[in-house]
Design a protein around this motif. Sequence first.
Motif, PDB file in Angstrom:
ATOM      1  N   UNK A 427     -10.749  34.251   9.295  1.00 61.51           N
ATOM      2  CA  UNK A 427     -11.784  33.030   9.087  1.00 61.51           C
ATOM      3  C   UNK A 427     -11.899  32.804   8.606  1.00 61.51           C
ATOM      4  N   UNK A 428     -12.024  32.694   7.468  1.00 58.69           N
ATOM      5  CA  UNK A 428     -12.446  32.462   6.024  1.00 58.69           C
ATOM      6  C   UNK A 428     -12.033  32.647   5.085  1.00 58.69           C
ATOM      7  N   UNK A 429     -11.225  32.270   3.636  1.00 62.89           N
ATOM      8  CA  UNK A 429     -10.928  32.797   2.591  1.00 62.89           C
ATOM      9  C   UNK A 429     -11.912  32.366   0.827  1.00 62.89           C
ATOM     10  N   UNK A 430     -12.510  33.202   0.744  1.00 66.19           N
ATOM     11  CA  UNK A 430     -13.509  33.339  -0.566  1.00 66.19           C
ATOM     12  C   UNK A 430     -12.140  33.268  -1.365  1.00 66.19           C
ATOM     13  N   UNK A 431     -12.305  32.265  -2.216  1.00 64.72           N
ATOM     14  CA  UNK A 431     -12.012  32.260  -3.892  1.00 64.72           C
ATOM     15  C   UNK A 431     -12.275  32.416  -4.938  1.00 64.72           C
ATOM     16  N   UNK A 432     -11.943  32.831  -5.265  1.00 61.70           N
ATOM     17  CA  UNK A 432     -12.392  33.540  -7.047  1.00 61.70           C
ATOM     18  C   UNK A 432     -12.593  31.668  -7.759  1.00 61.70           C
ATOM     19  N   UNK A 433     -13.937  31.671  -8.401  1.00 62.74           N
ATOM     20  CA  UNK A 433     -14.666  30.725  -8.889  1.00 62.74           C
ATOM     21  C   UNK A 433     -14.033  30.358  -9.954  1.00 62.74           C
ATOM     22  N   UNK A 434     -13.137  29.149 -10.368  1.00 71.93           N
ATOM     23  CA  UNK A 434     -12.373  29.293 -11.745  1.00 71.93           C
ATOM     24  C   UNK A 434     -13.318  27.991 -12.842  1.00 71.93           C
ATOM     25  N   UNK A 435     -13.892  28.323 -13.150  1.00 70.98           N
ATOM     26  CA  UNK A 435     -14.780  26.546 -13.467  1.00 70.98           C
ATOM     27  C   UNK A 435     -15.152  26.438 -12.004  1.00 70.98           C
ATOM     28  N   UNK A 436     -15.010  25.184 -12.023  1.00 67.97           N
ATOM     29  CA  UNK A 436     -15.758  24.668 -10.570  1.00 67.97           C
ATOM     30  C   UNK A 436     -14.305  24.010 -10.183  1.00 67.97           C
ATOM     31  N   UNK A 437     -13.189  24.507 -10.351  1.00 66.13           N
ATOM     32  CA  UNK A 437     -12.432  23.576  -9.829  1.00 66.13           C
ATOM     33  C   UNK A 437     -11.649  24.199  -8.183  1.00 66.13           C
ATOM     34  N   UNK A 438     -11.881  25.005  -7.777  1.00 65.65           N
ATOM     35  CA  UNK A 438     -11.819  24.658  -6.418  1.00 65.65           C
ATOM     36  C   UNK A 438     -12.879  25.603  -5.285  1.00 65.65           C
ATOM     37  N   UNK A 439     -12.434  24.850  -3.944  1.00 65.91           N
ATOM     38  CA  UNK A 439     -13.454  25.416  -3.465  1.00 65.91           C
ATOM     39  C   UNK A 439     -14.608  27.221  -3.676  1.00 65.91           C
ATOM     40  N   UNK A 440     -15.735  27.341  -2.757  1.00 60.18           N
ATOM     41  CA  UNK A 440     -15.640  29.156  -2.806  1.00 60.18           C
ATOM     42  C   UNK A 440     -15.248  29.319  -2.308  1.00 60.18           C
ATOM     43  N   UNK A 442     -13.491  28.686   2.025  1.00 60.42           N
ATOM     44  CA  UNK A 442     -12.801  27.840   2.912  1.00 60.42           C
ATOM     45  C   UNK A 442     -12.503  28.460   4.183  1.00 60.42           C
ATOM     46  N   UNK A 443     -13.690  28.316   5.344  1.00 58.77           N
ATOM     47  CA  UNK A 443     -13.995  28.899   6.565  1.00 58.77           C
ATOM     48  C   UNK A 443     -12.860  27.717   7.778  1.00 58.77           C
ATOM     49  N   UNK A 444     -11.963  29.093   7.995  1.00 59.89           N
ATOM     50  CA  UNK A 444     -11.356  28.095   9.492  1.00 59.89           C
ATOM     51  C   UNK A 444     -11.279  28.461  10.762  1.00 59.89           C
ATOM     52  N   UNK A 445     -12.060  29.666  11.482  1.00 57.33           N
ATOM     53  CA  UNK A 445     -12.591  30.152  12.684  1.00 57.33           C
ATOM     54  C   UNK A 445     -12.741  28.700  13.964  1.00 57.33           C
ATOM     55  N   UNK A 446     -12.296  28.016  13.166  1.00 58.35           N
ATOM     56  CA  UNK A 446     -12.709  26.771  14.508  1.00 58.35           C
ATOM     57  C   UNK A 446     -11.070  26.477  14.875  1.00 58.35           C
ATOM     58  N   UNK A 447     -10.038  26.023  15.872  1.00 59.38           N
ATOM     59  CA  UNK A 447      -9.373  25.665  15.957  1.00 59.38           C
ATOM     60  C   UNK A 447      -9.010  24.145  16.548  1.00 59.38           C
ATOM     61  N   UNK A 721     -11.406  23.138   9.418  1.00 58.99           N
ATOM     62  CA  UNK A 721     -11.988  24.312   8.344  1.00 58.99           C
ATOM     63  C   UNK A 721     -13.611  23.277   8.489  1.00 58.99           C
ATOM     64  N   UNK A 722     -14.057  23.842   7.273  1.00 58.44           N
ATOM     65  CA  UNK A 722     -15.249  23.399   6.950  1.00 58.44           C
ATOM     66  C   UNK A 722     -14.623  24.761   5.173  1.00 58.44           C
ATOM     67  N   UNK A 723     -15.741  23.458   3.821  1.00 62.25           N
ATOM     68  CA  UNK A 723     -15.324  23.718   2.639  1.00 62.25           C
ATOM     69  C   UNK A 723     -16.281  23.451   1.886  1.00 62.25           C
TER      70      UNK A 723
END
Length: 728
Positions: A427-440, A442-447, A721-723
């Motif tokens: 439902x959520x994709x935690x992403x590695x923090x690369x400086x601040x260039x990507x979201x921490x 992404x929540x995908x629980x809603x359809x 999504x919620x990012x």
Amino acid sequence: MPDRVGQQLGNYRLTSILGQGGFAEVYLGQHVYLGTQAAIKVLHTQLSSGDAERFHTEARTVAHLIHPHIVRVLEFGIDNSTPFLVVDYAPNGTLRKRYPSGTLLPLAAIVSYVRQAADALQYAHEQRIIHRDVKPENMLLGRRNELLLSDFGIALVAQSARYNSTQSMQELAGTIAYMAPEQIQAQAGPASDQYSLAIIVYEWLCGARPFQGSFAEVAVKHTLVSPPPLRERVPELSEAIEKVVLQALAKDPKQRFPDITAFATALEQAYHSEPVPEILQPRAPTQDEVPVSAETVLLADAVVAPVVAAVSDKLAPVTENLTDELSTRASADVAEEDGLETTPLPEAMALEKEVFVGNVEGKVASPEKETNELEVVAQPEKGSGKKGRTGVITRRKALFGLAGALGILGVGGAAWAIKSQVLSSPLATPLPINGSSVPVLVYRGHDAMVWSVAWSPDGKHIVSGSGDKTVQVWDARTGSPLYTYNGHTDSVYAVAWSPDSRRIASAGYDQTVQVWNAATGFYPYTYTGHSSWVWSLAWSHNGKRIASGSGDQTVQVWDATNGENAYVYRGSQGFIHSIAWSPDDSMIVSSDNREAQVWDPASGNKLDTYRPYAAAIWSVAWSPDGKRIASACDDKTVQVWDAIGGDHRYVYYGHSDFVYAVAWSPDGKRIASAGEDKTVQVWNATDGSNVITFRGHTNSIHSLAWSPDSKRLASASWDMTVQVWQIP
């Protein structure tokens, strides 16, 4: 003329003289009670009783011109038969002073100035007001070097007064060097202002006006002689630019552009379509030319340069239509005044549906082709055998008519809930923090589209409401689901936490507000006081009351425990877009499709009204100190203003489309805004500087929520999504 320094006109004491012209003296004045400064124009005329009445009528008309690129009339009056106007003081002088006669301006600056002036003039024309005196001397520079068009008042008053001046009436109604042929013949119309603006563009491009000579000679040439071709004077200039300018200089008003906005748009398009000649390339600005918010301008030929003199914060005319190369590059750091270092994204991180990458940029990327229409296809009901249908609606109508729009979009259906078994995709994709260039995260629980998001006051959880009829509570760090609430029977438009983080209020199209335990969903209370869908919610800071805004055009304030003691506020002009409590709970600000109103929740007394020009306010937010309010508007701006009085307005122009959401950071330092252009922009709350732009959503963004420590920001989008973003 007598020296009036030391005298008081209206509420202003004249402290010094700023300048003197053929028809007015201009003084610097100070408000005798507030201590604020303004410019006072004392006209060289004596009014009869009949002239005085007409002066008041016309001055009132001008005073109603409220636009970010028009010098505002604060007050007017008559002192011993001498009329005066009090206007906003622009400390940076005029464009004539900034660029003396003969100066060639960078083409990027010309395009930006024309867009700002055209926006102001188009607004005035829509109010049936013609300026009649458009020239560099009447183009001022505001505190942040934005263009401010002045002397609408003089242009109108010139028709109602007999001036004690050696200048002719023609000069009073418009300097002859910039005057349209039909205006010389006393038949001025909106196209006359377009002609005058085109003369200015001609002058900025080649260093000279098209017609020279005495008063009579110039008047004849305006009427009978074609302007010399621009490319004879600037051979490097593109044919496209020359064609646009000469069309706006057509002798017959009907042969010019349909309106002044069309002229500005055509010039901008011509600018982007051709390489910029070296003579019109931007130069390094001098110290006094750099705006307070020194953002970076990216030119269409991939030149990265600092902001040129007086390029407004509304950078779209300069930064739209970037090359494909620029639009695919990501910045590793926020833009600095001396340039923008960029690092290409790895190919594997290209933005696709299943790869959630957000870019922090100090630039505005190339937007998609703008349209005010949405084509929507109705999905057939399950088992109905009916075909979907297609229709075209405006974006504003699509949002106003949510019942029909959401029905067309097919968000109805069986209620969805998070299943207890392991899902095929997280439902959520935690992403590695690369400086601040990507979201921490992404929540995908809603359809279905996500309408609202809120961060718990303890910082641990996030709640989101969606068109799938659910409200989902999840871990703010990992995205792990905690609880899904299924109490609503239709789309959920608004969610809010109680100050103690124990309860959640949710509202939507089913006309209810439901209050329930955040961890379990137990002990729900349902408020049913509204007669239409409920669009907005706000929980008081002391936790005792909830305010809810609805399509029934009311805001209702009620006990958060049992719904009792409801007060119904009926002062709005349309359905309620947004609600916010002041930090001390003594005031509420609510917005609709015309204005924002500040009022007392105990008595309903209206304390103030803020009305932007021709724009709906979709979201409002208080500053943590309770002194200021930020409002997100569908004219592509965020407007920040004093909570009481609406003064000291600052307008942020970073967005290229409707702005639907605004949120003030809890530490009070920054404001976040988002909307139809699919970007989240974070900027200095004082002056709009240090802009950080997050990109990653693939559809419009309708809600924002800060973490309590002001270090992270959540954005909810129609892309389902919620990012969550880390703030550098």
